[in-house]
Design a protein around this motif. Structure first.
Motif, PDB file in Angstrom:
ATOM      1  N   ILE A 128     -18.983  -4.687  13.906  1.00 23.99           N
ATOM      2  CA  ILE A 128     -18.036  -3.581  13.742  1.00 23.99           C
ATOM      3  C   ILE A 128     -16.644  -4.011  14.192  1.00 23.99           C
ATOM      4  CG2 ILE A 128     -17.426  -1.268  14.580  1.00 23.99           C
ATOM      5  CD1 ILE A 128     -20.520  -0.768  14.672  1.00 23.99           C
ATOM      6  N   ALA A 129     -16.561  -4.739  15.295  1.00 25.93           N
ATOM      7  CA  ALA A 129     -15.266  -5.227  15.777  1.00 25.93           C
ATOM      8  C   ALA A 129     -14.631  -6.172  14.757  1.00 25.93           C
ATOM      9  CB  ALA A 129     -15.425  -5.923  17.125  1.00 25.93           C
ATOM     10  N   ALA A 130     -15.447  -7.029  14.145  1.00 23.36           N
ATOM     11  CA  ALA A 130     -14.925  -7.948  13.125  1.00 23.36           C
ATOM     12  C   ALA A 130     -14.414  -7.169  11.919  1.00 23.36           C
ATOM     13  CB  ALA A 130     -16.013  -8.934  12.701  1.00 23.36           C
ATOM     14  N   ARG A 131     -15.153  -6.168  11.513  1.00 21.96           N
ATOM     15  CA  ARG A 131     -14.728  -5.328  10.395  1.00 21.96           C
ATOM     16  C   ARG A 131     -13.438  -4.586  10.730  1.00 21.96           C
ATOM     17  NH1 ARG A 131     -16.989   0.117   9.945  1.00 21.96           N
ATOM     18  NH2 ARG A 131     -15.466   0.145  11.595  1.00 21.96           N
ATOM     19  N   ASP A 132     -13.373  -4.039  11.933  1.00 19.66           N
ATOM     20  CA  ASP A 132     -12.166  -3.322  12.354  1.00 19.66           C
ATOM     21  C   ASP A 132     -10.954  -4.250  12.387  1.00 19.66           C
ATOM     22  OD1 ASP A 132     -13.626  -1.014  12.548  1.00 19.66           O
ATOM     23  OD2 ASP A 132     -13.735  -1.009  14.742  1.00 19.66           O
ATOM     24  N   ALA A 133     -11.149  -5.485  12.834  1.00 21.33           N
ATOM     25  CA  ALA A 133     -10.051  -6.457  12.851  1.00 21.33           C
ATOM     26  C   ALA A 133      -9.574  -6.750  11.429  1.00 21.33           C
ATOM     27  CB  ALA A 133     -10.488  -7.739  13.546  1.00 21.33           C
ATOM     28  N   GLU A 134     -10.506  -6.858  10.496  1.00 20.92           N
ATOM     29  CA  GLU A 134     -10.145  -7.087   9.093  1.00 20.92           C
ATOM     30  C   GLU A 134      -9.370  -5.899   8.527  1.00 20.92           C
ATOM     31  OE1 GLU A 134     -10.188  -9.093   5.257  1.00 20.92           O
ATOM     32  OE2 GLU A 134     -10.127  -9.650   7.366  1.00 20.92           O
ATOM     33  N   ILE A 135      -9.765  -4.690   8.887  1.00 15.93           N
ATOM     34  CA  ILE A 135      -9.049  -3.496   8.435  1.00 15.93           C
ATOM     35  C   ILE A 135      -7.619  -3.509   8.965  1.00 15.93           C
ATOM     36  CG2 ILE A 135      -8.921  -0.976   8.705  1.00 15.93           C
ATOM     37  CD1 ILE A 135     -12.029  -1.010   8.570  1.00 15.93           C
ATOM     38  N   VAL A 136      -7.445  -3.848  10.237  1.00 13.76           N
ATOM     39  CA  VAL A 136      -6.102  -3.923  10.830  1.00 13.76           C
ATOM     40  C   VAL A 136      -5.259  -4.966  10.100  1.00 13.76           C
ATOM     41  CG1 VAL A 136      -4.830  -4.605  12.905  1.00 13.76           C
ATOM     42  CG2 VAL A 136      -6.765  -3.042  13.090  1.00 13.76           C
ATOM     43  N   ARG A 137      -5.845  -6.135   9.825  1.00  7.34           N
ATOM     44  CA  ARG A 137      -5.125  -7.197   9.127  1.00  7.34           C
ATOM     45  C   ARG A 137      -4.680  -6.733   7.735  1.00  7.34           C
ATOM     46  NH1 ARG A 137      -5.494 -10.776   5.386  1.00  7.34           N
ATOM     47  NH2 ARG A 137      -7.602 -10.285   4.751  1.00  7.34           N
ATOM     48  N   LEU A 138      -5.572  -6.062   7.015  1.00  7.90           N
ATOM     49  CA  LEU A 138      -5.234  -5.599   5.668  1.00  7.90           C
ATOM     50  C   LEU A 138      -4.179  -4.483   5.696  1.00  7.90           C
ATOM     51  CD1 LEU A 138      -8.792  -5.660   4.082  1.00  7.90           C
ATOM     52  CD2 LEU A 138      -6.891  -7.232   3.609  1.00  7.90           C
ATOM     53  N   ARG A 139      -4.266  -3.602   6.686  1.00  5.11           N
ATOM     54  CA  ARG A 139      -3.254  -2.538   6.811  1.00  5.11           C
ATOM     55  C   ARG A 139      -1.876  -3.161   7.098  1.00  5.11           C
ATOM     56  NH1 ARG A 139      -4.680   2.550   6.915  1.00  5.11           N
ATOM     57  NH2 ARG A 139      -2.950   3.253   8.178  1.00  5.11           N
ATOM     58  N   GLU A 140      -1.848  -4.158   7.974  1.00  4.51           N
ATOM     59  CA  GLU A 140      -0.581  -4.824   8.273  1.00  4.51           C
ATOM     60  C   GLU A 140      -0.015  -5.498   7.025  1.00  4.51           C
ATOM     61  OE1 GLU A 140      -1.617  -7.351  11.556  1.00  4.51           O
ATOM     62  OE2 GLU A 140      -1.478  -5.714  13.005  1.00  4.51           O
ATOM     63  N   ALA A 141      -0.893  -6.089   6.213  1.00  2.56           N
ATOM     64  CA  ALA A 141      -0.440  -6.719   4.967  1.00  2.56           C
ATOM     65  C   ALA A 141       0.130  -5.681   4.007  1.00  2.56           C
ATOM     66  CB  ALA A 141      -1.590  -7.476   4.305  1.00  2.56           C
ATOM     67  N   LEU A 142      -0.479  -4.503   3.967  1.00  3.15           N
ATOM     68  CA  LEU A 142       0.053  -3.439   3.110  1.00  3.15           C
ATOM     69  C   LEU A 142       1.433  -2.977   3.586  1.00  3.15           C
ATOM     70  CD1 LEU A 142      -2.968  -1.098   2.276  1.00  3.15           C
ATOM     71  CD2 LEU A 142      -1.568  -2.395   0.667  1.00  3.15           C
ATOM     72  N   VAL A 143       1.608  -2.883   4.893  1.00  2.00           N
ATOM     73  CA  VAL A 143       2.907  -2.482   5.438  1.00  2.00           C
ATOM     74  C   VAL A 143       3.972  -3.507   5.062  1.00  2.00           C
ATOM     75  CG1 VAL A 143       4.196  -2.138   7.584  1.00  2.00           C
ATOM     76  CG2 VAL A 143       1.944  -1.098   7.311  1.00  2.00           C
ATOM     77  N   VAL A 144       3.638  -4.789   5.175  1.00  2.00           N
ATOM     78  CA  VAL A 144       4.577  -5.853   4.808  1.00  2.00           C
ATOM     79  C   VAL A 144       4.884  -5.790   3.308  1.00  2.00           C
ATOM     80  CG1 VAL A 144       4.854  -8.359   4.616  1.00  2.00           C
ATOM     81  CG2 VAL A 144       3.968  -7.356   6.728  1.00  2.00           C
ATOM     82  N   ALA A 145       3.836  -5.590   2.483  1.00  2.00           N
ATOM     83  CA  ALA A 145       4.039  -5.507   1.032  1.00  2.00           C
ATOM     84  C   ALA A 145       4.926  -4.321   0.680  1.00  2.00           C
ATOM     85  CB  ALA A 145       2.698  -5.394   0.320  1.00  2.00           C
ATOM     86  N   ARG A 146       4.686  -3.186   1.333  1.00  2.00           N
ATOM     87  CA  ARG A 146       5.514  -2.006   1.068  1.00  2.00           C
ATOM     88  C   ARG A 146       6.970  -2.277   1.431  1.00  2.00           C
ATOM     89  NH1 ARG A 146       8.045   2.416   2.397  1.00  2.00           N
ATOM     90  NH2 ARG A 146       7.543   4.407   1.450  1.00  2.00           N
ATOM     91  N   GLY A 147       7.161  -2.932   2.584  1.00  2.00           N
ATOM     92  CA  GLY A 147       8.523  -3.258   3.004  1.00  2.00           C
ATOM     93  C   GLY A 147       9.218  -4.183   2.025  1.00  2.00           C
ATOM     94  N   ALA A 148       8.499  -5.168   1.504  1.00  2.00           N
ATOM     95  CA  ALA A 148       9.093  -6.099   0.538  1.00  2.00           C
ATOM     96  C   ALA A 148       9.441  -5.396  -0.764  1.00  2.00           C
ATOM     97  CB  ALA A 148       8.126  -7.259   0.273  1.00  2.00           C
ATOM     98  N   ILE A 149       8.553  -4.510  -1.204  1.00  2.00           N
ATOM     99  CA  ILE A 149       8.780  -3.807  -2.470  1.00  2.00           C
ATOM    100  C   ILE A 149       9.974  -2.865  -2.373  1.00  2.00           C
ATOM    101  CG2 ILE A 149       7.793  -2.059  -4.020  1.00  2.00           C
ATOM    102  CD1 ILE A 149       5.064  -3.389  -3.430  1.00  2.00           C
ATOM    103  N   THR A 150      10.102  -2.186  -1.251  1.00  2.00           N
ATOM    104  CA  THR A 150      11.160  -1.185  -1.120  1.00  2.00           C
ATOM    105  C   THR A 150      12.451  -1.743  -0.527  1.00  2.00           C
ATOM    106  OG1 THR A 150      10.280  -0.490   1.028  1.00  2.00           O
ATOM    107  CG2 THR A 150       9.519   0.726  -0.910  1.00  2.00           C
ATOM    108  N   SER A 151      12.511  -3.052  -0.319  1.00  2.00           N
ATOM    109  CA  SER A 151      13.747  -3.637   0.199  1.00  2.00           C
ATOM    110  C   SER A 151      14.862  -3.442  -0.826  1.00  2.00           C
ATOM    111  CB  SER A 151      13.558  -5.124   0.503  1.00  2.00           C
ATOM    112  OG  SER A 151      13.474  -5.849  -0.709  1.00  2.00           O
ATOM    113  N   GLY A 152      16.066  -3.599  -0.389  1.00  2.00           N
ATOM    114  CA  GLY A 152      17.225  -3.401  -1.264  1.00  2.00           C
ATOM    115  C   GLY A 152      17.163  -4.218  -2.548  1.00  2.00           C
ATOM    116  N   LEU A 153      16.596  -5.411  -2.496  1.00  2.00           N
ATOM    117  CA  LEU A 153      16.524  -6.267  -3.674  1.00  2.00           C
ATOM    118  C   LEU A 153      15.558  -5.748  -4.734  1.00  2.00           C
ATOM    119  CD1 LEU A 153      16.406  -9.744  -1.890  1.00  2.00           C
ATOM    120  CD2 LEU A 153      18.366  -8.694  -3.035  1.00  2.00           C
ATOM    121  N   ASN A 154      14.475  -5.108  -4.307  1.00  2.00           N
ATOM    122  CA  ASN A 154      13.428  -4.707  -5.244  1.00  2.00           C
ATOM    123  C   ASN A 154      13.324  -3.208  -5.501  1.00  2.00           C
ATOM    124  OD1 ASN A 154      12.499  -7.366  -5.571  1.00  2.00           O
ATOM    125  ND2 ASN A 154      11.344  -7.218  -3.669  1.00  2.00           N
ATOM    126  N   ALA A 155      14.116  -2.404  -4.829  1.00  2.00           N
ATOM    127  CA  ALA A 155      13.973  -0.956  -4.907  1.00  2.00           C
ATOM    128  C   ALA A 155      14.052  -0.409  -6.324  1.00  2.00           C
ATOM    129  CB  ALA A 155      15.008  -0.272  -4.026  1.00  2.00           C
TER     130      ALA A 155
END
Length: 161
Positions: A106-133
């Protein structure tokens, strides 16, 4: 998880919300399955409150044979003996795993979920940056009312877009 669960990890003690969820899940299974077995309604209840575990992830260290009427379960380390007793008393065997191993999974799964959520936050930030908005990726995704950013926001909130 794409495999069918072979077990469920349920931490104790149960909360009132979990007990209520179990009751609701059993009632729902009864309605959806028409005339379900007691086993299928209990499986639905456990899946409603626990973390599913798929086959091959945890080593079985024993087998539990639960008695009717709320008595204490019989635990076996010998599978053949457990099967004979289960057959004799007409009961279902339930695999037993070590809690520490289940918690590690369960801890390993939870760590993977955290990693994927962080990747989504980074992807969202890149997409909505001034260059890509104003790019096509940011303005159209699955349909005119949904953008990739909407999809990411829904995933981050725990829902599906």
């Amino acid at each position: 998880m794409t495999q069918k669960p072979t077990g469920v990890f349920v931490p104790f003690p149960l909360t009132e919300a979990q007990v209520s969820a179990c009751s609701d899940a059993r009632a729902k299974a009864w309605v959806e399955q028409g005339k379900p077995t007691t086993t299928s309604t209990f499986e639905a209840a456990l899946l409603a409150i626990g973390t599913p575990v798929t086959g091959g992830e945890l080593a079985v260290v024993g087998w539990g044979l639960y008695s009717v009427g709320g008595g204490k379960p019989s635990l076996f380390t010998n599978e053949a003996m457990a099967e004979r007793w289960a057959k004799h008393f007409g009961r279902t065997l339930h695999p037993v795993v070590r809690q520490s191993e289940a918690q590690a999974q369960i801890a390993a799964r939870d760590a993977e979920i955290v990693r994927l959520r962080e990747a989504l936050v980074v992807a969202r930030g890149a997409i909505t940056s001034g260059l890509n908005a104003k790019s096509i990726v940011c303005t159209v995704w699955a349909g005119p009312a949904e953008t990739l950013v909407d999809y990411i926001d829904a995933a981050l909130k725990g829902g599906a877009a």
